[in-house]
Write an enzyme that holds these catalytic residues in place. Structure first.
Site, mmCIF file in Angstrom:
data_model
loop_
_atom_site.group_PDB
_atom_site.id
_atom_site.type_symbol
_atom_site.label_atom_id
_atom_site.label_comp_id
_atom_site.label_asym_id
_atom_site.label_seq_id
_atom_site.Cartn_x
_atom_site.Cartn_y
_atom_site.Cartn_z
ATOM 1 N N CYS A 180 -0.792 -11.050 4.473
ATOM 2 C CA CYS A 180 -1.936 -10.020 4.583
ATOM 3 C C CYS A 180 -3.379 -10.398 4.843
ATOM 4 C CB CYS A 180 -1.855 -8.993 3.100
ATOM 5 S SG CYS A 180 -0.359 -8.096 3.410
ATOM 6 N N HIS A 186 -8.323 -5.612 2.315
ATOM 7 C CA HIS A 186 -7.161 -5.093 2.685
ATOM 8 C C HIS A 186 -6.765 -3.958 1.710
ATOM 9 C CE1 HIS A 186 -2.897 -5.777 2.937
ATOM 10 N NE2 HIS A 186 -2.871 -5.972 1.466
ATOM 11 N N ASN A 228 -0.249 0.395 2.612
ATOM 12 C CA ASN A 228 -0.336 -0.744 2.992
ATOM 13 C C ASN A 228 0.125 -1.600 4.239
ATOM 14 O OD1 ASN A 228 -0.309 -3.332 2.895
ATOM 15 N ND2 ASN A 228 -0.271 -3.793 1.026
HETATM 16 O O1 UT7 Z 1 -0.530 -6.716 0.548
HETATM 17 C C1 UT7 Z 1 -0.199 -7.258 -1.358
HETATM 18 C C2 UT7 Z 1 0.478 -6.886 -1.521
HETATM 19 N N1 UT7 Z 1 0.573 -5.628 -2.900
HETATM 20 C C3 UT7 Z 1 -0.107 -5.711 -3.564
HETATM 21 O O2 UT7 Z 1 -1.243 -5.549 -3.336
HETATM 22 C C4 UT7 Z 1 0.155 -4.414 -4.579
HETATM 23 C C5 UT7 Z 1 -0.269 -4.753 -6.440
HETATM 24 N N2 UT7 Z 1 -0.005 -4.575 -7.095
HETATM 25 C C6 UT7 Z 1 -0.180 -2.980 -7.675
HETATM 26 O O3 UT7 Z 1 -0.845 -2.313 -6.643
HETATM 27 C C7 UT7 Z 1 0.499 -2.505 -8.487
HETATM 28 O O4 UT7 Z 1 1.051 -2.899 -9.432
HETATM 29 C C8 UT7 Z 1 1.547 -1.583 -8.549
HETATM 30 C C9 UT7 Z 1 1.677 -0.386 -7.795
HETATM 31 C C10 UT7 Z 1 2.896 -2.432 -7.854
HETATM 32 C C11 UT7 Z 1 2.264 -1.010 -9.703
HETATM 33 O O5 UT7 Z 1 1.303 -0.577 -10.468
HETATM 34 P P1 UT7 Z 1 1.314 -0.373 -12.624
HETATM 35 O O6 UT7 Z 1 0.309 0.177 -12.977
HETATM 36 O O7 UT7 Z 1 0.862 -1.803 -12.227
HETATM 37 O O8 UT7 Z 1 2.871 0.036 -12.473
HETATM 38 P P2 UT7 Z 1 3.941 -1.128 -13.260
HETATM 39 O O9 UT7 Z 1 4.257 -1.958 -12.638
HETATM 40 O O10 UT7 Z 1 3.492 -1.782 -14.610
HETATM 41 O O11 UT7 Z 1 4.363 0.223 -14.105
HETATM 42 C C12 UT7 Z 1 4.111 1.254 -14.839
HETATM 43 C C13 UT7 Z 1 5.408 1.689 -14.728
HETATM 44 C C14 UT7 Z 1 7.883 1.617 -14.991
HETATM 45 O O12 UT7 Z 1 7.715 2.332 -15.724
HETATM 46 P P3 UT7 Z 1 8.036 2.010 -17.260
HETATM 47 O O13 UT7 Z 1 8.526 0.899 -17.318
HETATM 48 O O14 UT7 Z 1 6.322 1.680 -18.031
HETATM 49 O O15 UT7 Z 1 8.817 3.167 -17.832
HETATM 50 C C15 UT7 Z 1 7.649 1.854 -13.395
HETATM 51 O O16 UT7 Z 1 8.922 1.666 -13.602
HETATM 52 O O17 UT7 Z 1 5.489 2.552 -13.715
HETATM 53 C C16 UT7 Z 1 7.782 2.437 -13.747
HETATM 54 N N3 UT7 Z 1 6.734 2.851 -11.947
HETATM 55 C C17 UT7 Z 1 6.875 4.288 -10.999
HETATM 56 N N4 UT7 Z 1 6.878 5.089 -11.958
HETATM 57 C C18 UT7 Z 1 6.902 6.110 -10.356
HETATM 58 C C19 UT7 Z 1 7.002 1.960 -10.317
HETATM 59 N N5 UT7 Z 1 6.502 2.579 -9.459
HETATM 60 C C20 UT7 Z 1 7.140 4.046 -9.917
HETATM 61 C C21 UT7 Z 1 7.200 4.958 -8.845
HETATM 62 N N6 UT7 Z 1 6.925 6.512 -8.942
HETATM 63 N N7 UT7 Z 1 6.411 4.871 -7.404
#
Ligand code: UT7
Length: 319
Positions: free
Chosen positions: A110, A245, A275
């Site tokens: 990125c 980004h 993204n």
């Molecule tokens: O180019 C650079 C690349 N990427 C990035 O910069 C991404 C950086 N990170 C992020 O944007 C965030 O960490 C995410 C959007 C990927 C995730 O958000 P988060 O608030 O950190 O969520 P999490 O990973 O802590 O997950 C929270 C919950 C989990 O469920 P449990 O374990 O609490 O029951 C996940 O399984 O949300 C669940 N979850 C979803 N639920 C519905 C994860 N993805 C989804 C989804 N829909 N698409």
């Protein structure tokens, strides 16, 4: 050495995929995706190739710059998801637009667009080029695990380009850095079919530690902006546009809050594209340029971060 941007262009695939479309085959909702990321929809390649998008973006940038392909001295394409392992995506662009200058790719995820700008600036400094086409093109949809709701909802496909010319007031500052961490965000190479391989290779699909990249992103943006200001001897208030980004709206919000930047100086395009990796920054520049929001003399801070973990930042003046 110095350069200025003389034309921008971009191209997205036709097919819009909304969050509701994703919820048809994934355990997710529009509400979860939008509140956690700020993304409503993304464009995904169906019949288009990345060559098609990259060439369309390049031709738009050349047209805006009033430069022909034969007047280019260099083509650098930032990509990690090209149509070809070889030749470089940049060679396919050169072939299709009718250029005959050196063409090669840069792999810095990125942050790739800013890495490519710095490389071109080096060519200018050594007197090896006067006009360069910098392209960032990504077909992230081919790298995603479409059963992994935590990653596949975040990305989209698209390409953007700019033509830069030697001479001018940019960059006022440019910084590249790497905090080596290959586990945080990775895509293994193609497994191949070697009869001599003694281990089973993983599939080429994206895996990410979202929380790790999130924290890294916020810190990277804030540290980079402060460093750019220090190097260019300017204040934060002097910067007119922040083009960061576009990974997650919450990363942008956290960074703007920590930096104390008003929200309207922070460009946002991820709502409709997701993204698009290296293409996020030049795509956003093209949107701003074509909507008349960039004015001669404006100062723009660019920060890209991602797999590597690479960070590329630059302070440029719009001319
Ligand atoms: O180019 C650079 C690349 N990427 C990035 O910069 C991404 C950086 N990170 C992020 O944007 C965030 O960490 C995410 C959007 C990927 C995730 O958000 P988060 O608030 O950190 O969520 P999490 O990973 O802590 O997950 C929270 C919950 C989990 O469920 P449990 O374990 O609490 O029951 C996940 O399984 O949300 C669940 N979850 C979803 N639920 C519905 C994860 N993805 C989804 C989804 N829909 N698409």
């Amino acid at each position: 050495m110095s350069f200025h941007i003389i034309g921008t262009g971009s191209a997205l695939p036709e097919r819009r995929i909304t969050n509701d479309d994703l919820s048809q085959f994934l355990d997710t909702t529009d509400e979860w995706i939008f509140t956690r990321t700020g993304i409503r929809e993304r464009r995904i390649c169906t019949s288009e190739t990345l060559d098609d998008l990259a060439c369309a973006a390049s031709l738009r940038a050349l047209e805006a710059a009033d430069v022909t392909a034969s007047e280019l001295d260099l083509i650098v394409c930032a990509t990690t998801s090209g149509d070809h392992i070889l030749p470089a995506q940049a060679c396919a662009i050169a072939e299709q637009i009718g250029a005959s200058c050196p063409a090669f790719d840069v792999s810095a995820a990125c942050a790739g667009f800013v890495f490519a700008l710095d490389i071109a600036d080096g060519f200018f400094a050594r007197g090896r080029a006067r006009r360069a086409l910098i392209v960032a093109a990504e077909q992230m949809s081919r790298l995603l695990d479409w059963t992994d709701r935590a990653t596949c909802v975040l990305f989209g496909d698209g390409a953007a380009a700019c033509v830069i010319e030697a001479g001018g007031a940019s960059p006022l500052a440019i910084e590249l850095s790497t905090a080596p961490d290959t586990a945080a965000l990775s895509v293994p190479g193609v497994p191949g079919t070697s009869p001599f391989a003694s281990m089973r290779s993983p599939q080429s699909m994206l895996a990410m530690n979202g929380r790790r990249v999130f924290k890294f992103g916020v810190n990277a943006i804030c540290d980079a902006v402060h460093k750019l200001c220090e190097t260019a001897h300017i204040e934060l208030e002097d910067i007119d546009h922040f083009v960061f980004h576009q990974a997650n709206d919450r990363i942008l919000a956290a960074a703007s809050q920590r930096l104390g930047i008003e929200d309207d100086r922070m460009a946002r395009t991820l709502r409709t594209t997701g993204n698009i990796s290296s293409a996020c920054i030049p795509y956003t520049l093209d949107v701003l340029a074509r909507s008349g929001e960039l004015h001669p003399g404006d100062l723009i801070a660019l920060v890209g971060f991602g797999a590597g973990l690479d960070v590329g930042s630059s302070l440029i003046r719009w001319e």
